[in-house]
Write a protein that holds these residues in place. Structure first.
Motif, short mmCIF file in Angstrom:
data_model
loop_
_atom_site.label_atom_id
_atom_site.label_comp_id
_atom_site.label_asym_id
_atom_site.label_seq_id
_atom_site.Cartn_x
_atom_site.Cartn_y
_atom_site.Cartn_z
N VAL A 1 -3.39 3.19 -3.13
CA VAL A 1 -2.98 4.40 -2.38
C VAL A 1 -4.07 4.78 -1.97
O VAL A 1 -5.38 4.99 -1.82
CB VAL A 1 -2.68 5.01 -3.51
CG1 VAL A 1 -2.08 6.64 -3.27
CG2 VAL A 1 -1.76 4.60 -4.62
N THR A 2 -3.22 5.04 -0.66
CA THR A 2 -4.24 5.87 1.10
C THR A 2 -3.85 7.13 0.86
O THR A 2 -3.12 7.53 0.85
CB THR A 2 -4.27 5.06 2.16
OG1 THR A 2 -2.60 5.47 1.99
CG2 THR A 2 -4.73 3.65 1.80
N VAL A 3 -4.27 8.03 1.49
CA VAL A 3 -4.29 9.49 2.02
C VAL A 3 -4.54 9.51 3.74
O VAL A 3 -5.35 9.05 3.67
CB VAL A 3 -5.11 10.77 1.03
CG1 VAL A 3 -5.19 11.58 1.69
CG2 VAL A 3 -4.79 10.65 -0.19
N GLU A 4 -3.77 9.89 3.87
CA GLU A 4 -3.47 10.07 5.67
C GLU A 4 -2.93 11.47 6.09
O GLU A 4 -2.14 12.50 5.59
CB GLU A 4 -1.91 9.19 5.74
CG GLU A 4 -1.77 9.18 7.47
CD GLU A 4 -0.82 8.21 7.87
OE1 GLU A 4 0.07 8.94 8.57
OE2 GLU A 4 -0.48 6.97 7.33
N ARG B 1 1.31 5.36 0.13
CA ARG B 1 0.71 6.47 1.23
C ARG B 1 1.36 8.01 0.57
O ARG B 1 1.71 7.79 0.48
CB ARG B 1 0.80 6.64 2.57
CG ARG B 1 0.75 5.12 3.43
CD ARG B 1 0.99 5.38 4.96
NE ARG B 1 2.36 4.71 4.79
CZ ARG B 1 2.82 5.38 6.08
NH1 ARG B 1 2.30 5.43 7.40
NH2 ARG B 1 4.29 4.40 6.19
N ARG C 1 -6.77 13.30 -2.72
CA ARG C 1 -7.78 12.05 -2.70
C ARG C 1 -7.77 11.17 -3.93
O ARG C 1 -8.06 10.72 -5.20
CB ARG C 1 -9.01 12.26 -1.72
CG ARG C 1 -8.61 12.23 -0.47
CD ARG C 1 -10.21 12.07 0.40
NE ARG C 1 -9.33 12.10 1.68
CZ ARG C 1 -9.20 11.01 2.60
NH1 ARG C 1 -9.02 9.73 1.60
NH2 ARG C 1 -8.63 11.00 3.35
N THR D 1 7.17 3.76 0.84
CA THR D 1 5.93 3.80 0.38
C THR D 1 5.00 4.59 1.07
O THR D 1 4.05 5.13 -0.05
CB THR D 1 5.45 2.25 1.13
OG1 THR D 1 5.37 2.94 2.59
CG2 THR D 1 5.37 1.08 0.91
N MET D 2 5.99 6.48 1.12
CA MET D 2 4.65 6.79 1.41
C MET D 2 6.00 8.28 1.07
O MET D 2 6.84 8.63 0.59
CB MET D 2 4.83 7.33 3.18
CG MET D 2 4.15 8.92 3.58
SD MET D 2 4.52 9.13 5.03
CE MET D 2 6.23 8.60 5.80
N THR E 1 1.06 -0.95 -0.29
CA THR E 1 0.32 -0.17 0.11
C THR E 1 0.90 1.00 -0.31
O THR E 1 1.61 1.58 0.99
CB THR E 1 -1.10 0.27 1.33
OG1 THR E 1 -1.58 -0.88 1.23
CG2 THR E 1 -2.07 1.49 0.87
N VAL F 1 0.66 10.83 2.64
CA VAL F 1 0.77 12.17 4.15
C VAL F 1 -0.16 13.37 2.91
O VAL F 1 0.74 14.52 2.63
CB VAL F 1 1.92 11.64 4.48
CG1 VAL F 1 1.52 12.87 5.99
CG2 VAL F 1 1.99 10.58 5.32
N GLU G 1 -3.65 5.22 -7.98
CA GLU G 1 -3.97 4.21 -7.68
C GLU G 1 -4.48 2.81 -9.59
O GLU G 1 -3.78 1.85 -9.19
CB GLU G 1 -4.86 3.80 -6.77
CG GLU G 1 -5.60 2.48 -6.53
CD GLU G 1 -6.19 2.21 -5.45
OE1 GLU G 1 -6.67 2.10 -3.92
OE2 GLU G 1 -7.89 3.14 -5.34
N ALA H 1 -4.87 10.43 -5.65
CA ALA H 1 -4.66 8.51 -4.57
C ALA H 1 -5.26 7.88 -6.06
O ALA H 1 -4.63 6.94 -6.15
CB ALA H 1 -4.77 9.06 -4.00
#
Length: 338
Positions: free
Chosen positions: A76-79, A46, A62, A101-102, A44, A48, A69, A65
């Motif tokens: 792919v996530t948004v933190e 990220r 987002r 990864t970030m 995954t 940030v 993805e 992302a």
């Protein structure tokens, strides 16, 4: 100079609606783009950001992302790591971004804030590895609808009318950035300004609509919905040219105040420890995502004019931006911390 947020977007609901529409449209209209050979870590990924969910930075991150993805075939996530200046995103890279990864999606004010704060949690020049610029955005200067002024010149005439409290100006900024705004505007208008900081544009708009705060500064799209709803009245933008999302709004230079021209930008950054080859892989994936026609159009609606670069060009832009702000602060009698 707030990043579209207050660095925070005020109209979170509107931005979220735009974001949701864009994602639905992308899902229906375009085939999935999967690249198993992207070379990015097979885990995954990220992104940030240093701001809360629902704001402008969040909506843009987002949107990006989702496009990323589809392109790289990774989740792919948004933190969200909200804070006053967005510094938590850079701090996250400094202490935890070594595995590749970030990455962080950051506005330039979050980087320049290092000049205002000796104890800032990271140094953008040594703790980050620039990946690419993402795009530029501008600020807007607006007044309360309780004021009759419809141009900056009319506002300045009203400002000099003599009534106490007319020199108050609100901004979604840190205390240090607010000091910059009051000095810069005071110099241009010829009247000492009194600043009031707000933790987001929504409360600023509420106070301006009610007439408690006569004027304010925020990211253009942070004020745009309120402007169209007659809750505030935008008099000028800080850009060097008019923008497509609001072509009727004059620039500060057109209004007679070229000293208020200022453009800020967003970029993607990695930890300084990330290997250059991996930085290049991230650059290729992010640039391709940002240059996608649908992504560009949706980001434009959120106030970001997409502009991508190589890692080296992004690093040069960061260095030049920091140097420019050092000179600006010194010219206003403010002592930078670097």
């Amino acid at each position: 100079m707030p990043p579209l947020d207050e660095l925070r977007h005020p109209q979170g609901v509107t931005s979220t609606k735009i974001f949701r529409r864009s994602i639905l449209g992308a899902a229906l209209a375009a085939p999935a783009i999967v690249s198993a050979q992207s070379g990015l870590p097979d885990r995954t990924l990220r992104i940030v950001i240093g701001f809360a969910a629902g704001g402008g930075s969040d909506a843009m991150a987002r949107l990006i992302a989702t496009g990323l993805e589809r392109r790289v075939g990774r989740r792919v996530t948004v933190e969200n790591r909200p804070g006053g200046t967005g510094a938590a995103a850079g701090e996250a890279l400094k202490y935890g971004g070594a595995d590749g990864t970030m990455v962080a999606f950051m506005p330039s004010p979050s980087l320049v804030a290092r000049l205002f704060t000796p104890s800032y949690p990271f140094d953008p020049m040594t703790d980050l590895a620039p990946i690419t610029t993402a795009g530029t955005y501008i600020d807007a200067f607006a007044v309360s609808p309780k004021i009759e002024a419809r141009t900056v010149a009319e506002y300045v005439a009203w400002l000099k009318g003599g009534e106490a409290g007319r020199n108050k100006i609100g901004a979604t900024a840190t205390d240090a950035m607010l000091q910059y705004y009051t000095r810069a505007l005071g110099r241009e208008f010829g009247v000492p300004m009194e600043g009031q900081a707000f933790r987001g544009t929504a409360p600023l708009v509420n106070d301006m609509e009610a007439g408690r705060v006569p004027a304010g500064v925020a990211g253009l799209t942070s004020f745009l919905v309120a402007h169209r709803g007659n809750r505030v009245r935008i008099l000028a933008t800080s850009g060097s040219k008019r923008v497509s999302v609001a072509p009727d709004l004059p620039t500060a230079a057109e209004a007679g105040y070229p000293g208020l021209t200022m453009e800020e930008w967003y970029g993607f950054f990695a930890a300084a420890s990330m290997p250059p080859a991996l930085v290049d892989l991230w650059n290729g994936a992010l640039v391709a995502t940002l240059q996608d026609k649908e992504v560009r159009e949706q980001l434009a609606q959120l106030g970001l004019e997409v502009e991508t670069s190589t890692p080296a060009v992004c690093a040069d832009r960061l260095a030049a931006h920091m140097k420019k702000w050092q000179a600006t602060l010194q010219a206003l009698g403010m002592k930078p911390t670097l």
